[in-house]
Design a protein around this motif. Sequence first.
Motif, PDB file in Angstrom:
ATOM      1  N   CYS A   1       0.841  -1.207   0.000  1.00 23.26           N
ATOM      2  CA  CYS A   1       0.000   0.000   0.000  1.00 23.26           C
ATOM      3  C   CYS A   1       0.869   1.246   0.000  1.00 23.26           C
ATOM      4  CB  CYS A   1      -0.923  -0.034   1.218  1.00 23.26           C
ATOM      5  SG  CYS A   1      -2.031   1.387   1.354  1.00 23.26           S
ATOM      6  N   ARG A   2       1.871   1.282   0.874  1.00 25.29           N
ATOM      7  CA  ARG A   2       2.752   2.454   0.945  1.00 25.29           C
ATOM      8  C   ARG A   2       3.485   2.665  -0.378  1.00 25.29           C
ATOM      9  NH1 ARG A   2       7.133   2.837   5.655  1.00 25.29           N
ATOM     10  NH2 ARG A   2       7.663   0.762   4.826  1.00 25.29           N
ATOM     11  N   THR A   3       4.028   1.595  -0.939  1.00 21.95           N
ATOM     12  CA  THR A   3       4.752   1.715  -2.204  1.00 21.95           C
ATOM     13  C   THR A   3       3.862   2.258  -3.307  1.00 21.95           C
ATOM     14  OG1 THR A   3       6.241  -0.092  -1.606  1.00 21.95           O
ATOM     15  CG2 THR A   3       6.048   0.434  -3.944  1.00 21.95           C
ATOM     16  N   PHE A   4       2.633   1.745  -3.376  1.00 21.87           N
ATOM     17  CA  PHE A   4       1.699   2.203  -4.410  1.00 21.87           C
ATOM     18  C   PHE A   4       1.395   3.688  -4.251  1.00 21.87           C
ATOM     19  CE2 PHE A   4      -2.597   3.192  -5.826  1.00 21.87           C
ATOM     20  CZ  PHE A   4      -2.585   2.727  -7.128  1.00 21.87           C
ATOM     21  N   ILE A   5       1.074   4.106  -3.023  1.00 20.21           N
ATOM     22  CA  ILE A   5       0.716   5.506  -2.802  1.00 20.21           C
ATOM     23  C   ILE A   5       1.870   6.424  -3.167  1.00 20.21           C
ATOM     24  CG2 ILE A   5       0.104   7.210  -1.042  1.00 20.21           C
ATOM     25  CD1 ILE A   5      -1.389   4.960   0.442  1.00 20.21           C
TER      26      ILE A   5
ATOM     27  N   ARG B   1       2.333   6.411  -7.092  1.00 22.87           N
ATOM     28  CA  ARG B   1       1.276   7.108  -7.836  1.00 22.87           C
ATOM     29  C   ARG B   1       1.260   8.604  -7.514  1.00 22.87           C
ATOM     30  NH1 ARG B   1       0.396   4.212 -12.042  1.00 22.87           N
ATOM     31  NH2 ARG B   1      -1.372   5.610 -12.463  1.00 22.87           N
ATOM     32  N   ALA B   2       1.575   8.954  -6.287  1.00 22.71           N
ATOM     33  CA  ALA B   2       1.642  10.373  -5.933  1.00 22.71           C
ATOM     34  C   ALA B   2       2.785  11.056  -6.678  1.00 22.71           C
ATOM     35  CB  ALA B   2       1.820  10.539  -4.421  1.00 22.71           C
ATOM     36  N   ALA B   3       3.914  10.355  -6.821  1.00 20.29           N
ATOM     37  CA  ALA B   3       5.040  10.921  -7.567  1.00 20.29           C
ATOM     38  C   ALA B   3       4.675  11.118  -9.031  1.00 20.29           C
ATOM     39  CB  ALA B   3       6.260  10.005  -7.440  1.00 20.29           C
ATOM     40  N   ILE B   4       3.972  10.141  -9.618  1.00 24.00           N
ATOM     41  CA  ILE B   4       3.537  10.261 -11.012  1.00 24.00           C
ATOM     42  C   ILE B   4       2.595  11.452 -11.177  1.00 24.00           C
ATOM     43  CG2 ILE B   4       2.139   9.143 -12.802  1.00 24.00           C
ATOM     44  CD1 ILE B   4       3.282   6.461 -11.809  1.00 24.00           C
ATOM     45  N   ALA B   5       1.747  11.661 -10.158  1.00 21.10           N
ATOM     46  CA  ALA B   5       0.794  12.770 -10.201  1.00 21.10           C
ATOM     47  C   ALA B   5       1.444  14.113  -9.872  1.00 21.10           C
ATOM     48  CB  ALA B   5      -0.361  12.503  -9.237  1.00 21.10           C
ATOM     49  N   GLY B   6       2.729  14.082  -9.531  1.00 25.26           N
ATOM     50  CA  GLY B   6       3.421  15.321  -9.209  1.00 25.26           C
ATOM     51  C   GLY B   6       3.089  15.864  -7.844  1.00 25.26           C
ATOM     52  N   THR B   7       2.665  15.014  -6.916  1.00 22.20           N
ATOM     53  CA  THR B   7       2.333  15.440  -5.556  1.00 22.20           C
ATOM     54  C   THR B   7       3.051  14.538  -4.557  1.00 22.20           C
ATOM     55  OG1 THR B   7       0.337  14.055  -5.619  1.00 22.20           O
ATOM     56  CG2 THR B   7       0.084  16.396  -6.170  1.00 22.20           C
TER      57      THR B   7
ATOM     58  N   PRO C   1      -7.656  10.109  -2.266  1.00 23.60           N
ATOM     59  CA  PRO C   1      -8.121   9.550  -3.549  1.00 23.60           C
ATOM     60  C   PRO C   1      -7.118   8.593  -4.191  1.00 23.60           C
ATOM     61  CG  PRO C   1      -8.644  11.880  -3.419  1.00 23.60           C
ATOM     62  CD  PRO C   1      -7.769  11.576  -2.241  1.00 23.60           C
ATOM     63  N   ILE C   2      -5.830   8.850  -4.036  1.00 22.95           N
ATOM     64  CA  ILE C   2      -4.819   7.934  -4.558  1.00 22.95           C
ATOM     65  C   ILE C   2      -4.784   6.656  -3.732  1.00 22.95           C
ATOM     66  CG2 ILE C   2      -2.323   7.591  -4.850  1.00 22.95           C
ATOM     67  CD1 ILE C   2      -2.116  10.519  -5.637  1.00 22.95           C
ATOM     68  N   ALA C   3      -4.828   6.804  -2.405  1.00 21.58           N
ATOM     69  CA  ALA C   3      -4.826   5.630  -1.533  1.00 21.58           C
ATOM     70  C   ALA C   3      -6.044   4.745  -1.791  1.00 21.58           C
ATOM     71  CB  ALA C   3      -4.804   6.080  -0.072  1.00 21.58           C
ATOM     72  N   LYS C   4      -7.179   5.368  -2.058  1.00 24.21           N
ATOM     73  CA  LYS C   4      -8.405   4.601  -2.307  1.00 24.21           C
ATOM     74  C   LYS C   4      -8.259   3.717  -3.542  1.00 24.21           C
ATOM     75  CE  LYS C   4     -12.885   3.710  -1.748  1.00 24.21           C
ATOM     76  NZ  LYS C   4     -13.858   4.645  -2.286  1.00 24.21           N
ATOM     77  N   GLN C   5      -7.414   4.121  -4.494  1.00 24.60           N
ATOM     78  CA  GLN C   5      -7.184   3.279  -5.666  1.00 24.60           C
ATOM     79  C   GLN C   5      -6.579   1.938  -5.264  1.00 24.60           C
ATOM     80  OE1 GLN C   5      -4.920   5.301  -8.761  1.00 24.60           O
ATOM     81  NE2 GLN C   5      -5.906   7.246  -8.264  1.00 24.60           N
ATOM     82  N   PHE C   6      -5.671   1.952  -4.291  1.00 24.11           N
ATOM     83  CA  PHE C   6      -5.083   0.688  -3.825  1.00 24.11           C
ATOM     84  C   PHE C   6      -6.169  -0.209  -3.250  1.00 24.11           C
ATOM     85  CE2 PHE C   6      -3.213  -2.040  -0.596  1.00 24.11           C
ATOM     86  CZ  PHE C   6      -2.155  -2.621  -1.296  1.00 24.11           C
ATOM     87  N   TRP C   7      -7.026   0.364  -2.423  1.00 22.23           N
ATOM     88  CA  TRP C   7      -8.136  -0.392  -1.824  1.00 22.23           C
ATOM     89  C   TRP C   7      -9.017  -0.999  -2.912  1.00 22.23           C
ATOM     90  CZ3 TRP C   7      -9.312  -0.974   3.470  1.00 22.23           C
ATOM     91  CH2 TRP C   7     -10.560  -1.519   3.749  1.00 22.23           C
ATOM     92  N   GLN C   8      -9.348  -0.194  -3.922  1.00 18.57           N
ATOM     93  CA  GLN C   8     -10.258  -0.642  -4.974  1.00 18.57           C
ATOM     94  C   GLN C   8      -9.609  -1.670  -5.892  1.00 18.57           C
ATOM     95  OE1 GLN C   8     -12.120   2.454  -7.375  1.00 18.57           O
ATOM     96  NE2 GLN C   8     -11.991   1.157  -9.186  1.00 18.57           N
ATOM     97  N   HIS C   9      -8.428  -1.381  -6.392  1.00 17.96           N
ATOM     98  CA  HIS C   9      -7.819  -2.247  -7.409  1.00 17.96           C
ATOM     99  C   HIS C   9      -7.389  -3.600  -6.850  1.00 17.96           C
ATOM    100  CE1 HIS C   9      -8.071   1.151  -9.941  1.00 17.96           C
ATOM    101  NE2 HIS C   9      -6.893   1.673  -9.729  1.00 17.96           N
TER     102      HIS C   9
END
Length: 639
Positions: A91-95, A98-104, A152-160
């Motif tokens: 979960c941490r790795t994904f967040i 994805r946050a880095a890709i989103a520029g945040t 919202p990014i973290a929720k993607q991990f939960w969903q996917h």
Amino acid sequence: MAATVTVGSETLGLAVPPFTPHAISVSLPTWRDNVGYEEGEKRVVESMVSGYPRFFIHLSIQKLASICEQKFGINGEQCLLCPSKKVADHCRTFILNRAAIAGTPTHVRLVQYFICPEDVSTPSPPTDKPSSVPPAQCAELHIALFPSEIFPIAKQFWQHTGLGISSRFAEHCLSLIPSQELKSSQSPPPQSPITPRPPFKALNKHYSVKHTPRSPSLGDNRPSVLPPAVSSDALSKDQSTYLEERYGRNLPLSAGAFAKRALRRRIAGVLVRDSLDDGPQGPCAGAQDVEVGPSSRGVQVTEEDVFLFPTGMAAIWNAHQLALGARPVTKSVCFGFPYTDTLKILEKWGPGAHFFGYGLDSDLDSLETLLDEESARNPSNPPVLALFTEFPSNPLLRTADIHRLRALADKHDFLLVVDETIGNFVNIEVLPYADVVVSSLSKIFSGDANAMGGSLVLNPKGRNYAALKQHMAATYEDNYFSEDAVFMERNSRNFTQRIRDIDRNTEDVCDFLRSHSLAGGASSPAIKEVWYPKYTTTKNYMSCKLPEGGYGGLFSLTFTSLPVSQAFFDALPCLKGPSLGTNFTLACPYTILAHYTELGWAAEYGVEEGLVRISVGLEEKDKLLGWFQTALTAAEAAR
């Protein structure tokens, strides 16, 4: 047989099935309600007390998350709750990625939290470092904390991935926390437009796992209230007791080991007899001395080749992780238009995916060209990692030519992963052609729509079996909560007969509707096409259909115009909400729910905005035909 239900606007947001604390669907009875759900309309979101667990975080999980945020959070951090450190690490790795890709760029903190009764010593204070294993009476949580704007990014991990904790596990944790401390927690603001945290009310005590001893104080004196049991307070005590005993809620968590063994044997097809009764040590199909025989799956698979997961998407995610870990890493292939999160998994983990969205023979020609070109470019490695396909697909019920896919996999040395959720192994035999077969047990295998689960089966005859089995032995982690497994085991005991009955009902309904469709030759019809394996890529489906098998319980309809679709859906007097494979008929405007932000893209592959997907249940045939006649009449009037 399925119970009679009344569907109306007053059911908006309530649990489906009704009066079910851990229901996996939610009532969205009109087309407007479904659009409102996707757009975060206040009227809809404030009505919701249930939802599909990977999209709507169950109220008990929200309550537990709120307690964890208040206890461990800093500066308003929010959290996701994970069943193990390994899942929390993913979960941490994904967040972070994805946050880095989103520029945040952001941060994620992990906390390991043991919740123990007062008479059991906590192994160590809650910490962000791994600790010793807690006593059996304790619950272990791994909490991923992050700034609230990253939710919202973290929720993607939960969903996917489907790897978050289950609602039953959350209730188990809450049952260990003293009532005065529950009352002192405060409900935070909504997590997102479609996962609100409405005011909580008292739990129906019958739905709590009873523990007399309590854990140490959480030290928070802020006022709060308790999570609801999703309409369970509408039941009398006797009715609640009946439901609990019917579904095995009263079995101890220690019965989970028996239930899981029974599930693995049932999925492996090795049970000589599969009784509906419990044995003295738990579910008899899971007893050590139960009689087992050769597998009925077309390959001599054993229970040791079957792996259980908390959700169907967790099985798919783990199948992809298995491929990444056991084989040379390169892009995967998604063949055919899949359920949305399968493609997201292939795109967001690893190097990405090639997408062949129609899943037709013409796509196979294009796939073969791609494989030849990639092989010529780099002959030392397989051209692709793995090919994922559904048999048949959701929602268009198309079936790929699995024989040709198998030949291509053998020629180019990639893995073939088949999702048999919709076809199911009572109707079809795909394991002999696949390296890995995955399935969502939450669907028809369970039927009662009150438990989640997934399975992954390795083909022992596959050329890569030894490497896959070795990797699974080294990496597999059992995060399937025992109480969920107990429910799933009890629900699935009669799944073969239920599937047979649902197959017959569905074929009768589809024959009726197709006779009134443009594809079926009707003049001036409201229905354009009935998407169903009997009429859709039939030859490919029949190549794996078992002699006693049917075409499954799912079909989709497309209509001559969007207003006609809406009229049909609104007039159909069955339960309406997400999910499929239920013992009761369940309908949804699939494209609206799954692809609302990408309607144009979905339409390119034939998944039209007005598509209605229907999962047929166990109702009487005459009642079902009456329902669809009512909806058809309304649709024809809207032409």
